[in-house]
Design a protein around this motif. Structure first.
Motif, PDB file in Angstrom:
ATOM      1  N   GLU A 127       5.243   3.557   1.901  1.00  0.00           N
ATOM      2  CA  GLU A 127       4.634   2.279   1.544  1.00  0.00           C
ATOM      3  C   GLU A 127       4.525   1.412   2.786  1.00  0.00           C
ATOM      4  N   PHE A 128       3.325   0.864   3.025  1.00  0.00           N
ATOM      5  CA  PHE A 128       3.068  -0.096   4.093  1.00  0.00           C
ATOM      6  C   PHE A 128       2.784  -1.440   3.428  1.00  0.00           C
ATOM      7  N   THR A 129       3.589  -2.453   3.722  1.00  0.00           N
ATOM      8  CA  THR A 129       3.386  -3.781   3.155  1.00  0.00           C
ATOM      9  C   THR A 129       2.713  -4.664   4.192  1.00  0.00           C
ATOM     10  N   LEU A 130       1.655  -5.354   3.774  1.00  0.00           N
ATOM     11  CA  LEU A 130       0.863  -6.165   4.689  1.00  0.00           C
ATOM     12  C   LEU A 130       1.259  -7.636   4.622  1.00  0.00           C
ATOM     13  N   GLU A 131       1.053  -8.327   5.728  1.00  0.00           N
ATOM     14  CA  GLU A 131       1.351  -9.759   5.829  1.00  0.00           C
ATOM     15  C   GLU A 131       0.424 -10.553   4.908  1.00  0.00           C
ATOM     16  N   PRO A 132       0.952 -11.523   4.139  1.00  0.00           N
ATOM     17  CA  PRO A 132       0.087 -12.348   3.292  1.00  0.00           C
ATOM     18  C   PRO A 132      -0.936 -13.129   4.123  1.00  0.00           C
ATOM     19  N   MET A 140       0.824  -1.206   0.000  1.00  0.00           N
ATOM     20  CA  MET A 140       0.000   0.000   0.000  1.00  0.00           C
ATOM     21  C   MET A 140       0.860   1.258   0.000  1.00  0.00           C
ATOM     22  N   GLU A 141       0.766   2.021  -1.078  1.00  0.00           N
ATOM     23  CA  GLU A 141       1.449   3.308  -1.158  1.00  0.00           C
ATOM     24  C   GLU A 141       0.436   4.431  -0.978  1.00  0.00           C
ATOM     25  N   GLN A 142       0.857   5.487  -0.298  1.00  0.00           N
ATOM     26  CA  GLN A 142      -0.011   6.628  -0.059  1.00  0.00           C
ATOM     27  C   GLN A 142       0.834   7.854   0.220  1.00  0.00           C
ATOM     28  N   LYS A 198      -1.010   1.078  16.588  1.00  0.00           N
ATOM     29  CA  LYS A 198      -2.469   1.030  16.516  1.00  0.00           C
ATOM     30  C   LYS A 198      -2.956   0.042  15.460  1.00  0.00           C
ATOM     31  N   LEU A 199      -2.183  -0.112  14.388  1.00  0.00           N
ATOM     32  CA  LEU A 199      -2.523  -1.134  13.396  1.00  0.00           C
ATOM     33  C   LEU A 199      -2.401  -2.523  14.016  1.00  0.00           C
ATOM     34  N   THR A 200      -1.327  -2.733  14.765  1.00  0.00           N
ATOM     35  CA  THR A 200      -1.117  -4.031  15.418  1.00  0.00           C
ATOM     36  C   THR A 200      -2.237  -4.322  16.410  1.00  0.00           C
ATOM     37  N   GLU A 201      -2.622  -3.307  17.203  1.00  0.00           N
ATOM     38  CA  GLU A 201      -3.709  -3.485  18.171  1.00  0.00           C
ATOM     39  C   GLU A 201      -5.023  -3.843  17.475  1.00  0.00           C
ATOM     40  N   SER A 202      -5.164  -3.415  16.229  1.00  0.00           N
ATOM     41  CA  SER A 202      -6.385  -3.679  15.470  1.00  0.00           C
ATOM     42  C   SER A 202      -6.307  -4.979  14.678  1.00  0.00           C
ATOM     43  N   GLY A 203      -5.212  -5.726  14.831  1.00  0.00           N
ATOM     44  CA  GLY A 203      -5.069  -6.986  14.113  1.00  0.00           C
ATOM     45  C   GLY A 203      -4.612  -6.836  12.686  1.00  0.00           C
ATOM     46  N   ILE A 204      -4.065  -5.673  12.332  1.00  0.00           N
ATOM     47  CA  ILE A 204      -3.551  -5.429  10.981  1.00  0.00           C
ATOM     48  C   ILE A 204      -2.047  -5.619  11.016  1.00  0.00           C
ATOM     49  N   GLU A 205      -1.559  -6.648  10.323  1.00  0.00           N
ATOM     50  CA  GLU A 205      -0.157  -7.032  10.392  1.00  0.00           C
ATOM     51  C   GLU A 205       0.640  -6.375   9.265  1.00  0.00           C
ATOM     52  N   VAL A 206       1.513  -5.462   9.647  1.00  0.00           N
ATOM     53  CA  VAL A 206       2.380  -4.751   8.700  1.00  0.00           C
ATOM     54  C   VAL A 206       3.765  -5.366   8.757  1.00  0.00           C
ATOM     55  N   THR A 207       4.279  -5.774   7.607  1.00  0.00           N
ATOM     56  CA  THR A 207       5.607  -6.407   7.582  1.00  0.00           C
ATOM     57  C   THR A 207       6.730  -5.408   7.362  1.00  0.00           C
ATOM     58  N   SER A 208       6.429  -4.253   6.752  1.00  0.00           N
ATOM     59  CA  SER A 208       7.471  -3.246   6.542  1.00  0.00           C
ATOM     60  C   SER A 208       6.840  -1.892   6.261  1.00  0.00           C
TER      61      SER A 208
END
Length: 330
Positions: free
Chosen positions: A88-93, A29-31, A67-77
């Motif tokens: 860029e936020f990369t999400l766990e497969p 995800m790029e923003q 806050k992403l982690t607390e919400s169950g959103i796994e960011v790998t980088s």
């Protein structure tokens, strides 16, 4: 009439499961991060992978990560991208619908946490002239219900199975029509047909020069990167359209094309919508009612309002008109 995009993605996942497959996927995800008051980029350096920029904004980024982690959103980088203000936020497969769910929630969370720091996070793909655009690359692979990678073949010279090849062939066949839903705004088309950007439905192994990039290695690291979706794309529609195109490739054993067999991607949203309406496979997958409403809304509420925008040139006056539409601040 089915207009729920999450339901459309789940329906395509069920089609896969009926054929003995499940999908593992992730989104890059790029923003753009902007000053909430001035709407200027949070930083003006364009320094790819800069650790100094990460350090300067670590309080914001760490808060987002927590806050992403607390919400169950796994960011790998998290990394700095090519343009001012671009991360860029990369999400766990994840298997199944969880990938799209996580991407959707991550978008909302980044916007909300950003506002707490007086930062406007936007998924507008191109915010101005001489700004490298933002994408949402969709990395995915098929696995059997017995948990074996269906894209991997140890005996093949390229380590690619026939399933992977047919899948690519199907995605290539429907890429131009798919563009309408994975590049769903007028602004998205500043991102195509430019130097170092996407222009046709080509595929390749490893290299970044084509729209679809196959990465091969061990079973767990063999997947296809669909580089076509823009940052403005709906992750549920990206998943649904990708599966519909890929399944068509498997069903009809569509071989990938190269060279003279490649097709140019649409040059405008209006052109893409026309191609979508003519694509029977995607219309059936998404539903005739959905496609009719989607195309009607886009033409009346977006294309008509931005009819004076010139997509073929990067004119600042065009981006000013687009920013008034897309950069809606709370």
């Amino acid at each position: 009439m089915i207009l729920n995009t999450r339901f459309l993605a789940r329906r395509q996942l069920q089609r896969l499961e009926d054929r003995g497959y499940k999908m593992l996927s992730a989104v890059e995800m790029e923003q753009f991060f902007l000053n909430r008051t001035t709407l200027e980029p949070l930083f003006h350096e364009a320094d790819y992978n800069s650790t100094l920029i990460l350090h300067k904004h670590e309080n914001l980024l760490f808060d987002m990560q927590d806050k992403l982690t607390e919400s169950g959103i796994e960011v790998t980088s998290v990394k700095v991208e090519l343009s001012p203000g671009q991360f860029e936020f990369t999400l766990e497969p994840k298997f199944g619908i969880e990938c799209a769910d996580m991407a959707f929630r991550c978008r909302e969370a980044l916007i909300e946490v950003g506002l707490q720091h007086d930062v406007q996070v936007t998924f507008m793909p191109k915010i101005g002239a001489k700004i490298f655009p933002a994408g949402a690359h969709y990395n995915h692979s098929l696995w059997t219900l017995g948990h074996e990678c269906a894209f991997y073949d140890a005996e093949d010279p390229d380590k690619m199975s026939d399933v992977a090849r047919y899948w690519i062939g199907g995605i290539q066949k429907h890429a131009c029509a798919m563009t309408a839903v994975v590049c769903p705004t007028v602004n998205c088309y500043h991102r195509l047909h430019r130097p170092w950007t996407l222009s046709h439905n080509g595929w390749i192994i490893a290299s970044r020069v084509h729209t679809f990039r196959m990465k091969v290695g061990e079973p767990g690291s063999t997947y296809l990167e669909n580089r076509l979706p823009s940052s403005a794309s709906n992750p549920y529609l990206v998943m649904a359209a990708t599966i519909a195109a890929g399944v068509d490739g498997i069903q009809n054993k569509i071989e990938p094309v190269t060279g003279e067999g490649l097709e140019e991607l649409p040059h405008s949203l209006d052109e893409a919508l026309t191609l979508l309406e003519a694509d029977e496979v995607l219309v059936e997958a998404l539903g005739k009612d959905f496609v009719q409403m989607f195309c009607g809304i886009k033409r009346e509420l977006e294309i008509e309002k931005l009819k004076d925008v010139c997509i073929t040139e990067d004119r600042e006056e065009d981006f000013e008109m687009e920013r008034k539409m897309y950069l809606m601040t709370p």
